[in-house]
Design a protein around this motif. Structure first.
Motif, short mmCIF file in Angstrom:
data_model
loop_
_atom_site.label_atom_id
_atom_site.label_comp_id
_atom_site.label_asym_id
_atom_site.label_seq_id
_atom_site.Cartn_x
_atom_site.Cartn_y
_atom_site.Cartn_z
N UNK A 79 -7.92 -5.82 -9.04
CA UNK A 79 -7.72 -4.66 -9.81
C UNK A 79 -6.56 -4.02 -9.08
N UNK A 80 -5.76 -4.48 -8.15
CA UNK A 80 -4.62 -3.60 -7.69
C UNK A 80 -3.30 -4.23 -8.05
N UNK A 81 -2.61 -3.43 -8.77
CA UNK A 81 -1.32 -3.82 -9.21
C UNK A 81 -0.34 -4.05 -7.97
N UNK A 82 0.68 -4.62 -8.32
CA UNK A 82 1.83 -5.15 -7.36
C UNK A 82 2.92 -4.02 -7.40
N UNK A 99 -1.94 -5.64 -24.34
CA UNK A 99 -1.73 -4.95 -25.28
C UNK A 99 -2.31 -3.45 -25.20
N UNK A 100 -3.10 -3.32 -24.18
CA UNK A 100 -3.65 -1.85 -24.22
C UNK A 100 -3.37 -1.40 -22.67
N UNK A 101 -3.53 -0.13 -22.48
CA UNK A 101 -3.46 0.22 -21.10
C UNK A 101 -4.57 -0.34 -20.24
N UNK A 102 -5.76 -0.43 -20.82
CA UNK A 102 -6.79 -0.70 -19.92
C UNK A 102 -6.45 -2.30 -19.55
N UNK A 103 -5.70 -2.80 -19.84
CA UNK A 103 -5.37 -4.10 -19.22
C UNK A 103 -4.51 -4.18 -18.01
N UNK A 104 -4.20 -3.01 -17.97
CA UNK A 104 -3.21 -2.56 -16.63
C UNK A 104 -4.21 -2.18 -15.68
N UNK A 105 -3.72 -0.82 -14.96
CA UNK A 105 -4.65 -0.06 -14.10
C UNK A 105 -4.10 1.47 -14.31
N UNK A 106 -4.53 2.01 -15.57
CA UNK A 106 -4.25 3.20 -15.90
C UNK A 106 -4.78 4.57 -14.87
N UNK A 107 -5.91 4.31 -14.02
CA UNK A 107 -6.20 5.17 -12.98
C UNK A 107 -5.35 5.02 -11.97
N UNK A 108 -4.62 3.89 -11.91
CA UNK A 108 -3.57 4.12 -10.83
C UNK A 108 -2.14 4.00 -11.44
N UNK A 109 -2.05 4.71 -12.39
CA UNK A 109 -0.73 4.87 -13.06
C UNK A 109 -0.05 3.81 -13.68
N UNK A 110 -0.63 2.79 -13.91
CA UNK A 110 0.19 1.39 -14.61
C UNK A 110 -0.23 1.44 -15.93
N UNK A 162 0.99 -1.24 0.06
CA UNK A 162 -0.02 0.06 -0.01
C UNK A 162 0.94 1.04 -0.09
N UNK A 163 1.88 1.27 0.75
CA UNK A 163 2.72 2.30 0.97
C UNK A 163 3.77 2.39 0.03
N UNK A 164 3.93 1.41 -0.99
CA UNK A 164 5.03 1.57 -2.17
C UNK A 164 6.45 1.23 -1.26
N UNK A 165 6.45 0.49 -0.26
CA UNK A 165 7.59 0.57 0.67
C UNK A 165 8.58 -0.75 0.15
N UNK A 166 9.15 -0.41 -0.84
CA UNK A 166 10.21 -1.13 -1.19
C UNK A 166 11.33 -1.44 -0.37
N UNK A 167 11.80 -0.63 0.30
CA UNK A 167 12.88 -0.66 1.29
C UNK A 167 12.47 -1.77 2.55
N UNK A 168 11.09 -1.58 2.94
CA UNK A 168 10.51 -2.55 4.10
C UNK A 168 10.62 -3.95 3.53
N UNK A 169 10.34 -4.30 2.21
CA UNK A 169 10.18 -5.20 1.60
C UNK A 169 11.78 -5.99 1.67
N UNK A 170 12.75 -5.10 1.19
CA UNK A 170 14.07 -5.61 1.17
C UNK A 170 14.70 -5.94 2.53
N UNK A 171 14.37 -4.86 3.69
CA UNK A 171 14.44 -5.66 5.22
C UNK A 171 14.06 -6.73 5.36
N UNK A 172 12.69 -6.89 5.18
CA UNK A 172 12.13 -8.01 5.79
C UNK A 172 12.34 -9.39 5.09
#
Ligand SMILES: Cc1cc2nc3c(=O)[nH]c(=O)nc-3n(C[C@H](O)[C@H](O)[C@H](O)COP(=O)(O)OP(=O)(O)OC[C@H]3O[C@@H](n4cnc5c(N)ncnc54)[C@H](O)[C@@H]3O)c2cc1C
Ligand SMILES: *[C@@H]1O[C@H](CO)[C@@H](O)[C@H](O)[C@H]1NC(C)=O
Ligand SMILES: *[C@@H]1O[C@H](CO)[C@@H](O)[C@H](O)[C@H]1NC(C)=O
Ligand SMILES: *[C@@H]1O[C@H](CO)[C@@H](O)[C@H](O)[C@H]1NC(C)=O
Ligand SMILES: *[C@@H]1O[C@H](CO)[C@@H](O)[C@H](O)[C@H]1NC(C)=O
Ligand SMILES: *[C@@H]1O[C@H](CO)[C@@H](O)[C@H](O)[C@H]1NC(C)=O
Ligand SMILES: *[C@@H]1O[C@H](CO)[C@@H](O)[C@H](O)[C@H]1NC(C)=O
Ligand SMILES: *[C@@H]1O[C@H](CO)[C@@H](O)[C@H](O)[C@H]1NC(C)=O
Ligand SMILES: *[C@@H]1O[C@H](CO)[C@@H](O)[C@H](O)[C@H]1NC(C)=O
Length: 585
Positions: free
Chosen positions: A462-465, A554-565, A318-328
């Protein structure tokens, strides 16, 4: 904020130690079949409680045959009434929808009570078992006769029928390789038949019969395997040592290590640039040692810990906390190392490598199968009845001649995005195991390394990783650039896209299928799709489909354009199309 997070990490860390070896209050995996009436009006799911498309499968009825006669009668009844059927096992470990009968009116035939050892012949070193028997029972019953199945998967809970359904394996390039089905010398399979034949018949397939090469890896579409005879070996001892190295020369090592050690495998932590090498060979049986494996990831685990781990992961996402993932991730890796990956020298304590012991105590484990019902206390780590780990698995084998290139491509990606694979370390990195070419028509085509990649799956499709794009690119590099073969029992839909074309003898398989089950009563839309029948395609084209691996975008709609993916080319493999986060300016 910082303080808050540190505190939470400490809690998560402490909880990790509360792993309880199951003695009293644990929950065995549940029967994946649920019915509202007497064995009718049923649903079936897998052990994770979710198929790739998150559908729930339905069946009108389930039967639990206890003998081959009852099995024949069940198949005959269904054939007579033109009813679609599927074989289900006691815990349904496969991720894809192999177990779903077509439509709502199908029949499930459970092998739960077909779990007896029928014969052990010590002089011919063969063992005949019913197909619903678990790997644990098989290993134990063989060991009682001082015999051993030389290679097998690492998890006790799989059934012999299920392992043959999907080509399950351990790790080895030696002997006939690590796939269980290559040790099958005879089987009995119940298939539909004509009215004159009584609507069902038993076929006995012996080694040398090409039909056995179809039935050895069958995806469950040929009929119900009733009994299996395996060729075993005298029980032996092994000596296991794990060593950690950096991954600088891993591309070269991965190709040769499997020739040096019979049970070689690797656990790769690309973000940490480290690889754990398993040095594991047979030793003379008078070598002292009574080692035991009880892999931490397959132990009964405190439900409060599982929920804590999941919450931590969800928060980091949720927080986009990549550092947290690396630590854990680093922390998880070091805990596993401290626990010697579940090995002890005598069944109680780990005092150092090598761990020497009998094969039947080292090949596989799974103490979370042991039981008494109380979910509030402990469960298997992926048990969907409690808040627990929920993940995708991308699992494929790459021919040894291509492995070096693949590993180097992954390393290039990690060099571009160093934190992108930290999330894998929470699931013990990438497990890599050797498998060999098989005569099975849907088996492995060339000697290969199998890569097992486990990663976060959101409860909300619908949540990107975090670093969605990198794992999608690795998946596409494997499947499309290097022609990898998917593990039939794992994976997201994209891995099966066009996969059947990679099997030289697929047409032989289809001939046997037509002969055994001309009406396709054991088939479904899903098996037709993966077998490439009637022009059916695996890919599901809908909003957000790429996030769950239901399609390649093959199109943006296959991702999550509203969430910037947005759908973008890969970074190393330009032909890849992946959901990439594009930061707003
Ligand atoms: C925790 C865990 C660990 C795992 N470890 C490994 C591993 O180490 N190595 C590995 O290769 N895989 C592993 N897997 C994946 C596993 O191999 C496959 O999912 C496995 O084949 C499933 O076995 P199952 O008995 O649960 O069968 P299911 O998933 O229930 O069935 C698989 C297929 O086989 C068919 N089938 C089952 N029984 C019969 C029968 N008697 N006759 C005809 N068809 C039948 C079913 O219809 C279905 O199509 C693991 C999975 C989990 C969840
Ligand atoms: C349920 O099964 C029992 C025993 O097989 C049978 O007597 C009963 O009639 C069944 N009930 C229904 C609603 O089918
Ligand atoms: C059949 O099962 C569904 C849920 O799976 C339930 O809603 C429905 O009421 C059941 N029907 C009967 C007749 O029990
Ligand atoms: C098959 O059908 C017969 C007759 O309807 C019935 O008696 C028998 O119980 C059925 N067998 C199974 C396994 O469903
Ligand atoms: C077979 O499975 C049943 C149902 O789970 C169980 O009660 C029985 O003990 C098993 N038999 C053996 C020999 O393990
Ligand atoms: C065991 O196998 C041997 C060799 O195939 C065979 O001669 C013998 O009859 C078998 N024994 C039994 C008890 O089936
Ligand atoms: C990796 O280890 C080797 C020795 O095994 C060493 O020569 C090399 O410098 C190491 N590479 C890095 C990047 O640490
Ligand atoms: C094991 O047995 C072999 C002969 O079979 C012998 O040479 C060796 O010394 C024995 N080793 C041990 C540790 O007893
Ligand atoms: C399977 O494929 C191999 C290699 O292409 C071939 O030699 C063999 O004859 C095939 N088997 C059958 C039964 O077609």
């Amino acid at each position: 904020m910082k303080h808050h997070q540190d505190k939470k990490n400490v809690i998560a860390k402490c909880m990790f130690f509360i792993m309880i070896i199951c003695k009293v209050n644990c929950s065995p995996p549940e029967d994946p079949i649920k019915c509202t009436l007497n064995n009718s009006n049923c649903t079936i799911t897998n052990t994770y409680g979710a198929f790739p498309d998150r559908s729930l499968c339905r069946a009108a009825k389930v039967v639990y045959p206890k003998t081959e006669e009852e099995l024949i009668s069940a198949v005959a009844n269904a054939t007579m009434t033109n009813t679609r059927m599927k074989v289900a096992t006691r815990s349904s470990h496969s991720i894809p929808k192999l177990v779903c009968p077509e439509g709502d009116n199908g029949l499930l035939i459970s092998t739960k009570y077909l779990n007896r050892t029928l014969d052990v012949n010590v002089s011919s070193m063969t063992m005949t078992v019913e197909s619903g028997m678990t790997l644990r029972q098989l290993i134990n019953d063989a060991a009682k006769a001082k015999l051993a199945l030389p290679y097998a998967p690492y998890w006790w809970g799989l059934t012999i029928g299920g392992m043959m359904g999907t080509g399950a394996h351990g790790s080895s390039l030696w002997g006939l390789g690590s796939q269980v089905h290559d040790y099958v010398i005879r089987l009995r399979i119940v298939t539909p038949a004509t009215a004159e034949e009584g609507y069902a018949k038993v076929r006995t397939l012996e080694i040398g019969n090409p039909e056995l090469d179809a039935a050895k890896v069958s995806l469950g579409v040929l009929g119900v395997i009733s009994q299996v005879t395996l060729k075993l070996q005298p029980l032996f001892k092994r000596s296991v040592t794990y060593i950690t190295k950096n991954d600088s020369d891993f591309g070269d090592e991965a190709v040769i290590f499997g020739r040096q050690h019979e049970y070689a495998d690797f656990t790769w932590y690309p973000s940490q640039k480290q690889v754990v090498y398993r040095i594991d060979d047979r030793v003379p049986s008078n070598t002292s040692g009574n080692g035991l494996l009880d892999f931490p990831g397959f132990r009964s685990t405190a439900s409060v810990l599982l929920s804590g781990l999941r919450t931590t992961e969800e928060t980091e996402e949720l927080l986009g906390d990549a550092d947290g993932k690396c630590r854990n991730g680093k922390w998880t890796t070091s805990i596993l190392k401290t626990m010697a990956y579940g090995l002890t020298n005598d069944g109680i304590l780990f005092t150092g490598f090598p761990v020497v012991g009998y094969h039947n105590r080292l090949q596989a484990s799974g103490t979370c199968l042991d039981s008494l019902e109380d979910l509030t206390i402990t469960a298997c780590p992926w048990d969907h009845r409690v808040k627990s780990l929920f993940f995708h698995q991308t699992t494929f084998s790459i021919s040894l001649s291509q492995v070096k290139n693949f590993i180097e491509d992954v390393q290039k990606l990690v060099a571009l995005e160093p934190k992108s694979t930290c999330g894998l370390d929470l699931y013990n990195g990438i497990l890599m195991r050797y498998i060999t070419a098989s005569t099975a028509y849907l088996g492995i085509q060339e000697n290969a390394l199998d890569f097992d990649i486990t990663y976060y799956r959101s409860k909300d499709p619908t949540n990107p990783r975090l670093y969605e794009d990198i794992l999608e690119e690795i998946e596409q590099i494997a499947m499309f650039k290097y022609g990898a073969l998917p593990h039939w029992g794992k994976n997201r839909n994209v891995a099966f896209d066009g996969a059947i074309k990679k099997y030289k003898n697929a047409s032989e398989f289809l001939k046997v299928k037509n002969q055994y089950d001309p009406q396709g009563l054991f088939s479904s839309s899903w098996t037709d799709q993966i077998l490439g029948l009637n022009g059916a395609v695996v890919s599901i084209d809908k909003e957000g489909c790429a996030l769950e691996g239901l399609c390649v975008c093959s199109q943006d709609i296959h991702c999550a354009p509203k969430k910037n993916y947005f759908c973008r080319p890969g970074k190393v493999y330009r032909d890849a199309r992946v959901c990439t986060k594009v930061d707003a300016k």
